[in-house]
Design a protein around this motif. Sequence first.
Motif, short mmCIF file in Angstrom:
data_model
loop_
_atom_site.label_atom_id
_atom_site.label_comp_id
_atom_site.label_asym_id
_atom_site.label_seq_id
_atom_site.Cartn_x
_atom_site.Cartn_y
_atom_site.Cartn_z
N SER A 9 0.81 -1.21 0.00
CA SER A 9 0.00 0.00 0.00
C SER A 9 0.85 1.27 0.00
O SER A 9 1.49 1.59 1.00
N ASP A 10 0.80 2.00 -1.10
CA ASP A 10 1.43 3.32 -1.12
C ASP A 10 0.73 4.27 -0.16
O ASP A 10 1.36 5.10 0.48
N GLU A 11 -0.60 4.12 -0.05
CA GLU A 11 -1.39 5.01 0.80
C GLU A 11 -0.97 4.92 2.27
O GLU A 11 -0.69 5.92 2.91
N PHE A 12 -0.92 3.71 2.81
CA PHE A 12 -0.58 3.55 4.22
C PHE A 12 0.90 3.82 4.49
O PHE A 12 1.26 4.38 5.51
N ALA A 14 2.72 5.92 2.99
CA ALA A 14 2.97 7.37 2.94
C ALA A 14 2.91 7.95 4.35
O ALA A 14 3.70 8.83 4.70
#
Length: 140
Positions: A9-12, A14
């Motif tokens: 996950s790029d989102e988490f 980040a």
Amino acid sequence: GKIVACDVSDEFTAIARRYWQKAGVADKINLQIAPALETLDKLMAQGEAETFDFAFIDADKSNYDGYYERSLKLVRPGGLIAIDNVLWSGRVADPQVQDKRTNAIRALNQKLHEDSRINLSMVPIADGLTLAFKLPQSAF
């Protein structure tokens, strides 16, 4: 030291990256955005076998065995593998619970119990933490 962090996950991550920067450790963390099995296989292919002191497994339960086997190859003799969620909120001890994730953790717990390549301890804190100490090669 260095850390190889595996995530999809790029989102988490980040969020994590912001905190790594604040803590001044971002340059020590090699984040790999890919399925962890692929990342671990890539490390093996790059000649990283037996170069790690520690591995921490806390991911999708159905792949715990694959993560364990690869970690065992990557960790040096005398190294430690920590595996989270091995009690699975008590579900591993409830024979009525037969879902895929619970059965995967049960199977890994049994395998670890019988694995002569490691010394094993289970710490009954939170959701259970297994500590697998990799024995020297002569013990294999």
